[in-house]
Design a protein around this motif. Sequence first.
Motif, PDB file in Angstrom:
ATOM      1  N   LEU A 137      16.749  13.532  -6.494  1.00 46.67           N
ATOM      2  CA  LEU A 137      15.727  14.407  -7.075  1.00 46.67           C
ATOM      3  C   LEU A 137      14.331  13.824  -6.848  1.00 46.67           C
ATOM      4  O   LEU A 137      13.402  14.537  -6.454  1.00 46.67           O
ATOM      5  CB  LEU A 137      15.986  14.590  -8.572  1.00 46.67           C
ATOM      6  N   LEU A 138      14.184  12.525  -7.073  1.00 45.84           N
ATOM      7  CA  LEU A 138      12.897  11.868  -6.844  1.00 45.84           C
ATOM      8  C   LEU A 138      12.490  11.954  -5.375  1.00 45.84           C
ATOM      9  O   LEU A 138      11.318  12.173  -5.046  1.00 45.84           O
ATOM     10  CB  LEU A 138      12.964  10.410  -7.296  1.00 45.84           C
ATOM     11  N   GLN A 139      13.461  11.773  -4.491  1.00 42.34           N
ATOM     12  CA  GLN A 139      13.192  11.880  -3.056  1.00 42.34           C
ATOM     13  C   GLN A 139      12.682  13.275  -2.714  1.00 42.34           C
ATOM     14  O   GLN A 139      11.704  13.440  -1.966  1.00 42.34           O
ATOM     15  CB  GLN A 139      14.471  11.577  -2.273  1.00 42.34           C
TER      16      GLN A 139
ATOM     17  N   GLU B 106       0.854  -1.184   0.000  1.00 45.13           N
ATOM     18  CA  GLU B 106       0.000   0.000   0.000  1.00 45.13           C
ATOM     19  C   GLU B 106       0.891   1.236   0.000  1.00 45.13           C
ATOM     20  O   GLU B 106       1.760   1.377   0.865  1.00 45.13           O
ATOM     21  CB  GLU B 106      -0.912  -0.023   1.228  1.00 45.13           C
ATOM     22  N   LEU B 107       0.697   2.128  -0.970  1.00 50.77           N
ATOM     23  CA  LEU B 107       1.536   3.302  -1.138  1.00 50.77           C
ATOM     24  C   LEU B 107       0.769   4.566  -0.770  1.00 50.77           C
ATOM     25  O   LEU B 107      -0.396   4.724  -1.147  1.00 50.77           O
ATOM     26  CB  LEU B 107       2.019   3.414  -2.592  1.00 50.77           C
ATOM     27  N   PHE B 108       1.460   5.467  -0.061  1.00 50.16           N
ATOM     28  CA  PHE B 108       0.834   6.685   0.434  1.00 50.16           C
ATOM     29  C   PHE B 108       1.521   7.933  -0.125  1.00 50.16           C
ATOM     30  O   PHE B 108       2.669   7.871  -0.583  1.00 50.16           O
ATOM     31  CB  PHE B 108       0.878   6.710   1.963  1.00 50.16           C
ATOM     32  N   PRO B 109       0.847   9.087  -0.084  1.00 48.82           N
ATOM     33  CA  PRO B 109       1.444  10.338  -0.561  1.00 48.82           C
ATOM     34  C   PRO B 109       2.729  10.687   0.181  1.00 48.82           C
ATOM     35  O   PRO B 109       2.871  10.408   1.370  1.00 48.82           O
ATOM     36  CB  PRO B 109       0.353  11.379  -0.285  1.00 48.82           C
ATOM     37  N   GLY B 110       3.665  11.307  -0.540  1.00 48.85           N
ATOM     38  CA  GLY B 110       4.904  11.772   0.062  1.00 48.85           C
ATOM     39  C   GLY B 110       5.958  10.702   0.239  1.00 48.85           C
ATOM     40  O   GLY B 110       6.990  10.948   0.858  1.00 48.85           O
TER      41      GLY B 110
ATOM     42  N   THR C 190       8.476  17.388  -1.319  1.00 46.12           N
ATOM     43  CA  THR C 190       8.042  18.777  -1.502  1.00 46.12           C
ATOM     44  C   THR C 190       6.725  18.883  -2.267  1.00 46.12           C
ATOM     45  O   THR C 190       5.929  19.795  -2.032  1.00 46.12           O
ATOM     46  CB  THR C 190       9.127  19.587  -2.234  1.00 46.12           C
ATOM     47  N   ALA C 191       6.478  17.940  -3.195  1.00 47.58           N
ATOM     48  CA  ALA C 191       5.244  17.981  -3.983  1.00 47.58           C
ATOM     49  C   ALA C 191       4.206  16.982  -3.478  1.00 47.58           C
ATOM     50  O   ALA C 191       3.131  16.871  -4.064  1.00 47.58           O
ATOM     51  CB  ALA C 191       5.551  17.718  -5.454  1.00 47.58           C
ATOM     52  N   ASN C 192       4.546  16.240  -2.419  1.00 43.29           N
ATOM     53  CA  ASN C 192       3.643  15.239  -1.829  1.00 43.29           C
ATOM     54  C   ASN C 192       3.184  14.207  -2.851  1.00 43.29           C
ATOM     55  O   ASN C 192       2.021  13.795  -2.890  1.00 43.29           O
ATOM     56  CB  ASN C 192       2.426  15.909  -1.177  1.00 43.29           C
ATOM     57  N   LYS C 193       4.114  13.776  -3.714  1.00 47.49           N
ATOM     58  CA  LYS C 193       3.832  12.756  -4.710  1.00 47.49           C
ATOM     59  C   LYS C 193       4.160  11.374  -4.155  1.00 47.49           C
ATOM     60  O   LYS C 193       5.017  11.215  -3.275  1.00 47.49           O
ATOM     61  CB  LYS C 193       4.664  12.989  -5.974  1.00 47.49           C
ATOM     62  N   THR C 194       3.490  10.369  -4.669  1.00 52.35           N
ATOM     63  CA  THR C 194       3.863   8.980  -4.423  1.00 52.35           C
ATOM     64  C   THR C 194       4.707   8.538  -5.603  1.00 52.35           C
ATOM     65  O   THR C 194       4.234   8.552  -6.740  1.00 52.35           O
ATOM     66  CB  THR C 194       2.622   8.083  -4.307  1.00 52.35           C
TER      67      THR C 194
ATOM     68  N   ILE D 132      11.298  13.079 -16.292  1.00 50.45           N
ATOM     69  CA  ILE D 132      10.662  13.253 -14.981  1.00 50.45           C
ATOM     70  C   ILE D 132       9.826  14.536 -14.981  1.00 50.45           C
ATOM     71  O   ILE D 132       8.716  14.574 -14.431  1.00 50.45           O
ATOM     72  CB  ILE D 132      11.720  13.272 -13.867  1.00 50.45           C
ATOM     73  N   ALA D 133      10.333  15.590 -15.633  1.00 50.14           N
ATOM     74  CA  ALA D 133       9.574  16.837 -15.745  1.00 50.14           C
ATOM     75  C   ALA D 133       8.269  16.612 -16.500  1.00 50.14           C
ATOM     76  O   ALA D 133       7.231  17.175 -16.143  1.00 50.14           O
ATOM     77  CB  ALA D 133      10.420  17.903 -16.446  1.00 50.14           C
ATOM     78  N   ARG D 134       8.302  15.793 -17.547  1.00 47.86           N
ATOM     79  CA  ARG D 134       7.067  15.488 -18.287  1.00 47.86           C
ATOM     80  C   ARG D 134       6.050  14.815 -17.372  1.00 47.86           C
ATOM     81  O   ARG D 134       4.850  15.127 -17.418  1.00 47.86           O
ATOM     82  CB  ARG D 134       7.368  14.591 -19.493  1.00 47.86           C
ATOM     83  N   ALA D 135       6.512  13.896 -16.521  1.00 48.65           N
ATOM     84  CA  ALA D 135       5.607  13.234 -15.569  1.00 48.65           C
ATOM     85  C   ALA D 135       5.049  14.236 -14.570  1.00 48.65           C
ATOM     86  O   ALA D 135       3.869  14.176 -14.210  1.00 48.65           O
ATOM     87  CB  ALA D 135       6.350  12.107 -14.839  1.00 48.65           C
ATOM     88  N   LEU D 136       5.870  15.183 -14.125  1.00 44.42           N
ATOM     89  CA  LEU D 136       5.392  16.217 -13.202  1.00 44.42           C
ATOM     90  C   LEU D 136       4.353  17.116 -13.878  1.00 44.42           C
ATOM     91  O   LEU D 136       3.365  17.510 -13.262  1.00 44.42           O
ATOM     92  CB  LEU D 136       6.564  17.058 -12.697  1.00 44.42           C
TER      93      LEU D 136
END
Length: 264
Positions: A191-193, A35-39, A198-202, A160-164
């Motif tokens: 960078l991914l970390q 189970e994966l969570f934000p951040g 900072t963007a609260n991404k999973t 990675i920028a395209r994904a963002l």
Amino acid sequence: MNNNKQHSILKAENLSVGYQSKKKKTVIALNINFELFPGELIGLVGANGIGKSTLLRTITQLQEPLEGFILIDKSPLKSYSNQLLATKLSLVLTDKSLSKNLTVFELVSLGRQPYTNWIGKLTEKDISIVNKALDQTQTLDLAQKKCFELSDGQLQKVLIARALAQDTPLIILDEPTTHLDMYHKAYILKLLQKIAKTANKTILFSSHEINLAIQLCDKMLVMTTENTFYNQPCKLIEQGVFQTLFPKDIVEFDTVSGSFVVKK
């Protein structure tokens, strides 16, 4: 971060992955639960051929699961149309087939496709999001360069920028550090970390850089021939999971340093 206060972005229950033909079912890995969570930054690791890419293809709806369930944002994966799924997850592949005649800005702008009209015209909001994605990956100064002019490390940052720019809560990357030197491998994972926090991404990525993943990931998904384990790196070390990944004739896991070392 207290995961009890937020819902999971991605959940797998009793998942089996592999390939199904009319005559035969080939199971690559079974009984996968996580189970994966934000951040969170999550590393998917395991030996060659263990099924990492098959698992990623399954949870991104590129192939059907053999058994079990996948939930994206609490809804079954199979209930999503391609268009809707593109607003929930973005996928970064080590893809050499993309058109390198595009400028960096044009390539990153492709991440806005789920939101643009049928002719793909960018609004001021879209342009702002693209520029923010370039800024987050420190590629804003490359915006007008052609992609064929980029180094492998620069191109990976642009992907990675395209994904963002796609602005999804979940980002999945298949071996994002392939073809990079040691410095740039660490740079991309750092960078991914940073983006996860900072963007609260999973962010879920597969990698052969197990030592780096142990140092940088919040959680790890470890695939072995017998089982699939999911936990914090320190817990996986305590459980002795990493000792089971490879034959012990050449490399071994050092529990003191928390890393693989070559046997003398």
